[in-house]
Design a protein around this motif. Structure first.
Motif, short mmCIF file in Angstrom:
data_model
loop_
_atom_site.label_atom_id
_atom_site.label_comp_id
_atom_site.label_asym_id
_atom_site.label_seq_id
_atom_site.Cartn_x
_atom_site.Cartn_y
_atom_site.Cartn_z
N THR A 807 0.85 -1.19 0.00
CA THR A 807 0.00 0.00 0.00
C THR A 807 0.89 1.24 0.00
OG1 THR A 807 -1.87 -1.05 1.12
CG2 THR A 807 -1.69 1.34 1.30
N LEU A 808 0.67 2.12 -0.97
CA LEU A 808 1.42 3.36 -1.04
C LEU A 808 0.77 4.44 -0.18
CD1 LEU A 808 3.80 4.87 -2.47
CD2 LEU A 808 2.11 5.61 -4.17
N ILE A 809 -0.54 4.56 -0.29
CA ILE A 809 -1.27 5.57 0.49
C ILE A 809 -2.70 5.09 0.65
CG2 ILE A 809 -1.87 6.92 -1.57
CD1 ILE A 809 -1.71 9.43 0.14
N GLY A 810 -3.32 5.47 1.77
CA GLY A 810 -4.72 5.14 2.02
C GLY A 810 -4.87 4.26 3.25
N GLU A 811 -5.45 4.80 4.30
CA GLU A 811 -5.64 4.05 5.54
C GLU A 811 -7.12 3.88 5.87
OE1 GLU A 811 -3.40 5.88 8.63
OE2 GLU A 811 -1.60 6.07 7.40
N GLY A 812 -7.98 4.12 4.90
CA GLY A 812 -9.41 4.01 5.14
C GLY A 812 -10.12 5.06 4.33
N ARG A 813 -11.45 5.10 4.46
CA ARG A 813 -12.26 6.02 3.68
C ARG A 813 -12.60 7.27 4.47
NH1 ARG A 813 -17.84 4.69 0.38
NH2 ARG A 813 -18.07 6.74 -0.55
N GLY A 814 -12.41 8.42 3.83
CA GLY A 814 -12.71 9.68 4.46
C GLY A 814 -11.71 10.72 4.01
N TYR A 815 -11.57 11.77 4.81
CA TYR A 815 -10.54 12.77 4.51
C TYR A 815 -9.71 13.03 5.75
CZ TYR A 815 -7.95 16.99 3.92
OH TYR A 815 -6.90 17.86 3.88
N GLU A 816 -8.41 12.83 5.63
CA GLU A 816 -7.42 13.27 6.59
C GLU A 816 -6.14 13.40 5.80
OE1 GLU A 816 -5.41 12.09 10.89
OE2 GLU A 816 -7.08 10.92 10.10
N PHE A 817 -5.48 14.53 5.94
CA PHE A 817 -4.36 14.88 5.07
C PHE A 817 -3.35 13.74 4.97
CE2 PHE A 817 -0.22 16.61 4.09
CZ PHE A 817 -0.48 17.45 3.03
N GLY A 818 -3.17 13.27 3.74
CA GLY A 818 -2.14 12.30 3.46
C GLY A 818 -2.42 10.90 3.96
N LYS A 819 -3.59 10.65 4.56
CA LYS A 819 -3.84 9.35 5.16
C LYS A 819 -5.07 8.66 4.58
CE LYS A 819 -1.85 10.96 9.50
NZ LYS A 819 -2.08 11.22 10.93
N LEU A 820 -6.18 9.41 4.44
CA LEU A 820 -7.42 8.80 4.00
C LEU A 820 -7.73 9.22 2.57
CD1 LEU A 820 -9.68 9.34 7.15
CD2 LEU A 820 -8.15 7.44 6.63
N LEU A 821 -8.30 8.31 1.80
CA LEU A 821 -8.82 8.59 0.47
C LEU A 821 -10.31 8.28 0.47
CD1 LEU A 821 -6.03 6.92 -1.74
CD2 LEU A 821 -6.22 9.32 -1.07
N ASN A 822 -11.00 8.80 -0.55
CA ASN A 822 -12.44 8.61 -0.62
C ASN A 822 -12.81 8.22 -2.05
OD1 ASN A 822 -15.24 8.71 -0.35
ND2 ASN A 822 -15.17 10.48 1.01
N LEU A 823 -12.91 6.93 -2.27
CA LEU A 823 -13.24 6.37 -3.58
C LEU A 823 -12.37 6.98 -4.69
CD1 LEU A 823 -17.12 6.02 -3.43
CD2 LEU A 823 -15.40 4.25 -3.12
N PRO A 824 -11.06 6.79 -4.61
CA PRO A 824 -10.19 7.27 -5.70
C PRO A 824 -10.51 6.51 -6.98
CG PRO A 824 -8.98 5.78 -4.28
CD PRO A 824 -10.31 6.01 -3.61
N THR A 825 -10.27 7.17 -8.13
CA THR A 825 -10.64 6.55 -9.40
C THR A 825 -9.49 6.39 -10.38
OG1 THR A 825 -11.29 8.72 -10.24
CG2 THR A 825 -13.03 7.35 -9.30
#
Length: 955
Positions: A807-825
């Motif tokens: 995993t390069l980035i993404g620790e769950g769904r939502g928004y937190e700088f540099g940690k969470l993504l939200n349905l990236p496409t």
């Protein structure tokens, strides 16, 4: 290394001073009067205790030494001593003494201690280290090594305070809370576990601190397009993330369920907004202050009066109560562990998936619920949609009514919305038997009075116009107006087009209309028949937030705004709109620059001739030329599956997911709902290259005969390899040189909808991992890394040159700088920088320097993997000057042979990370490597070269 003898008080000591700056400093070796050998260590940083392990023949010693000198008792054996100092990660001295105590070998090298026993720092690269994809609230098991005792020091980077934790002596594990701090871990001797010496021991531990900030070992991150959700303050800048419903507050504000943002927002009369409930992170906290609880897809709301509200927390399978006055939230119905409707003796135990909340004429609650959910790709529950009503004594029952679609067997309808209108009950019903939507009316006893078909399967919202008495129904891109007496349908006149009306809420003369797909809420005066306000990104300026595709165009990033259609160019110096006026309409051929509309465009790719290909939701591909003209390139305005081996402009496609312009001028098309990858050649002819046109999950078949399942993205590498994100099969496949479908990432799990994959496998073979609806792909040519948007896992993952997934980035769904993504496409590589379309958060991220070539040892390919790859792919490996392949000698092989096919290749052998020997292998030559002699070998070439690996006694 300086070596000499020193006479000290009549004792001859062999003095070895290691080279300046080397770990360990130096050592004295002498012989005691009784014949034993005395070892003395000296170094200004070396402080006891030391750990000494003697592995010489006929010896057995492993002990802690609490002084800088010790003796080896038996002078008649060969002694091989390994000496370590806890807390100094690169301190190690190896001594080999012959029978008379003379020093025959001394060596000092940096080490990382092996996984079976740790005597120093546990590095973040270790699989035991606390890095990964866990939220800060979760306890994290940092180590689990049975039979060992550990002490953990955790230091706050803010105040420097150190806390000490001890492992359980039985199982050797410690749970820490993930967060931002420095830490180190040491194995401790059993005799020190409960002793007073432990304080002295801990005080002697120096160095070895390791940071585990959330961004550990990740590229630097910046947001280059869009505004972070928590940095926007005015309603005209809000990027709602699929708003679903609204409710009025007595102070003149109103609430909005920001469904995919996992929170509820409050819109104030002064034109500002703030979070009312939840955070920008999915989860479940049952009760507490409104700003501290966690939600998961809040959807429908109900105002109870006195500024109290109910809302369904959909994916948590509960209904929550929000008290605006006290700013608190609690859970009132449902259970996160009960995912179907369940009523026991009138008590509501489980609520299923709630679609609507309301009050009946007696002021009692009712829910419309869908009694099934998906567990992976399996439907759990009987699939029925029902109305749950509260009786006068507050007990619960299922309201019986006639089946509106008797021609279809079983439970074939879903209740989208429901309203009491005098003596009748109105419902919006979706018929799963034929995928059509209806409005139906029932009497109070549940007898069907009549029904009428609506125009679209999507949309919702049901209110009664207090001035005309007409029933207003959200019918996707319009509002239908229905006469309750005759059931005649007309279109409600509204001055603005919708993308998808999800709900409508009435408050006196005011009608709040939620357009979920555009992320806009309209405040409409029914008496005056005019728009009072619109909230959200309503202008054609700026970014709407639904960035669905990225590409590199003339050295710059280009991003496709799907919600307000236009293509934006971004680089370090400026950003501008290249083409598109932000209106969802069919494009006008020949119109240039910002004068053209697009119809729900979803993918772009830059062509070798300076143009841009654009796929639209109306099943066709347009081309924006270098001189600014728009022309039809492929497809038509009608969905279908036809035209193979004919001109692209006469072919039919169905919901195109991706376009990829190749270096030779052809275009690859992910024809998503035709389950195919098709190619449009430079001659304009369409060919079927992957998939057979039907949904399926196949391996090993010829590419155009095997089944795909809604492929989402396709790319081609410089050497002609094709990768496909086979989205609903939850895998990424490679098309081999022999034209077969080969596994690359994901075990492959067939699903009948998106979001039904899984997550597992980080650090291991990518083919054994689980993915969840993979989307965009990007290939880094320099080191053979494939980056994958693991969409519904809300991560970007990568498969390294060794075939392992991370995993390069993404620790769950939502928004937190540099940690969470939200349905990236989607993703795009520009040099060493990777751009990520974080679609749900209305952002584009830039991750700098994702080049993995500097991590060759860590990404080394195991030989059994190499053998598997060569066998399955059916081709030789290849290497160039920018692509050095590292292989780990696993110890399972007796001999390994390397054969060069065409060019000269360089072979380097390593002991640990140290280069031991190198040799050039000419074309046609073969080299034998004895695996027992080295830990790794690498292959490199000045030219693009091919080589094969052969094995002897492969186990």
């Amino acid at each position: 290394m300086l070596e000499g003898y020193r006479n000290d008080g009549g004792v001859d000591r062999k003095h070895v001073l290691l080279s300046s700056g080397a770990p360990g400093g130096g050592v004295y070796v002498s012989q005691n009067a009784n014949g034993s050998v005395r070892i003395e260590l000296f170094d200004e940083d070396a402080m006891p205790p030391f750990y000494v392990r003697n592995t010489g023949e006929g010896t057995s010693q492993a002990s802690w030494i609490y002084a800088s000198a010790f003796s080896v008792a038996t002078p008649t054996a060969i002694h091989k001593l390994d000496i370590y100092q806890p807390g100094v990660g690169n301190f190690k001295i190896n001594l080999e003494l012959n029978e008379d105590g003379d020093l025959s070998r001394i060596n000092s090298v940096p080490v990382e201690y092996s996984a079976d026993w740790y005597i120093g720092v546990i590095y973040p690269t270790s699989p035991l280290a606390p890095v990964g994809n866990r939220t800060p609230e979760e306890a994290l098991s940092v180590i689990e090594q049975p039979g060992h005792n550990y002490v953990f020091n955790v230091k706050s980077p803010i105040d420097g305070k150190i806390e000490t934790y001890y492992s359980d002596s039985a199982i050797g594990n410690v749970d820490l809370v993930n967060g931002d701090y420095d830490w180190r871990a040491f194995m401790i001797p059993e005799q020190l576990r409960e002793s007073e010496q432990l304080t002295t021991y801990l005080g002697n531990l120096t160095g070895g601190w390791t940071s585990i900030e959330q961004s550990t070992d990740r590229p630097s991150i910046d947001y280059v397009i869009g505004s972070a959700p928590d940095e926007v303050g005015s309603v005209d800048q809000i990027n709602f993330n699929y708003p679903t419903d609204t409710a009025f507050v007595s102070d003149g504000s109103f609430l909005v369920t920001n469904t995919y943002g996992a929170n509820i927002l409050q819109i104030s009369p002064d034109g500002t907004f703030d979070k009312a409930v939840g955070q920008y992170r999915e989860g479940f906290i049952e009760t507490g202050m409104a700003s501290e609880v966690l939600l998961n897809a809040p959807a429908r709301m109900l105002a109870l009066g006195n500024d109290e509200f109910l809302f369904n927390d959909t994916r948590n399978f509960v209904i929550r109560h929000f008290d605006y006055k006290t700013d608190t939230v609690d859970t009132v119905y449902g259970d996160t562990n009960v995912t179907n409707v369940e009523i026991e003796s009138g008590e509501l135990k489980g609520i299923g998936a709630v679609n609507h909340l309301g009050l009946d004429p007696n002021g009692k609650l009712f829910f419309t619920a869908y009694n099934s959910f998906f567990d992976g790709d399996q439907v759990v529950g009987d699939g029925s949609s029902m109305v749950l009503r509260q009786a006068d004594d507050d007990s619960w029952f299922v309201w019986e009514h006639e089946t509106p679609f008797p021609e279809f067997p079983g439970k074939s309808f879903r209740i989208v919305d429901m309203i009491f209108n005098g003596d009748t009950v109105g419902m919006i019903l979706f018929n799963t038997g034929d995928s059509k939507k209806w409005y139906a009316q029932f009497n109070a006893e549940g007898d069907l009075l009549g029904k009428v078909q609506l125009g679209a399967a999507f949309g919702g919202g049901l209110v009664v116009d207090p001035f005309s008495g007409q029933v207003l129904v959200g019918d996707h891109t319009r509002i239908a107006e229905i006469d309750p007496d005759t059931l005649e349908v007309s279109t409600f006149a509204f001055p603005i087009a919708f993308a998808n009306v999800s709900t409508m809420r009435l408050n006196g003369n005011t009608l709040l209309i939620t357009d979920s797909d555009l992320g806009v809420i309209h405040n409409y005066n029914l008496m005056e028949r005019e728009i009072i306000d619109s909230f959200g990104k309503t202008s054609s300026d700026g970014i709407s937030g639904n960035i669905s595709s990225l590409a590199i165009f003339d050295g710059s990033l280009i991003a496709l705004d799907n919600r307000k259609p236009r293509i934006i160019e971004f680089n370090e110096e400026y950003s501008k709109i290249i083409v598109g006026n932000g209106q969802q309409k069919h494009a006008s051929m020949g119109r240039a620059d910002e004068n053209t509309s697009f119809y729900f465009p979803n993918a772009i790719s830059s062509s070798v001739d300076g143009g841009i290909f654009i796929s639209e939701g109306n099943h066709r591909i347009l081309k924006y030329s270098a001189d600014g003209d728009i022309s039809a390139f492929a497809g038509s305005l009608t969905a279908g599956f036809s035209g193979n081996d004919g001109p692209a402009t006469a072919a039919q496609f169905r919901s195109i997911g991706d376009v990829e312009a190749t270096n030779d001028g052809s275009v690859l098309v992910a024809d998503t709902y035709n389950h195919s990858i098709r190619e449009i050649g430079v001659d304009g002819v369409v060919k079927q290259i992957v998939g057979n046109g039907s949904a399926g999950l196949d391996w090993g078949l010829p590419a155009n005969e095997g089944g795909l399942n809604h492929p989402r993205s396709v790319i081609e590498t410089e050497d002609g390899r094709i990768f496909v994100s086979d989205s609903w099969n939850n895998r990424v496949i490679e098309i081999g040189e022999d034209g077969e479908i080969l596994p690359f990432a994901g075990v492959g799990k067939y699903a009948n909808y998106q979001g039904r994959g899984g997550f597992s496998g980080d650090g291991g073979d990518a083919r054994d991992a689980e993915l969840n609806t993979p989307a965009g792909l990007a290939y880094y040519e320099a080191d053979g890394t494939l980056f994958i948007v693991d969409g519904f896992n809300n991560k970007v993952r990568y498969v390294d040159s060794g075939g392992d997934i991370h995993t390069l980035i993404g620790e769950g769904r939502g928004y937190e700088f540099g940690k969470l993504l939200n349905l990236p496409t989607d993703i795009a590589l520009n040099g060493d920088d990777l751009y990520v379309a974080d679609t749900g958060n209305a952002l584009v991220l830039k991750l700098e320097n994702v080049d993995r070539t500097g991590n060759d040892i860590a990404n080394a390919l195991s030989l059994d993997r190499a053998k598997s790859n060569i066998d399955e792919v059916g081709r030789a490996e290849h290497v160039s000057s920018t692509d050095i392949d590292f292989y780990e000698l696993s110890g399972l092989l007796e001999d390994t042979f390397i054969f060069s096919h065409d060019e000269t290749i360089g072979i380097s052998m390593y002991g640990g990370e140290n280069l031991v020997h190198s040799v050039d292998l000419e074309q046609g030559e073969q080299l034998k490597i004895e695996s027992s002699g080295y830990d790794y070998f690498s292959v490199s070439s000045d030219e693009m070269a091919e080589y094969s690996i052969f094995f002897v006694d492969y186990d």
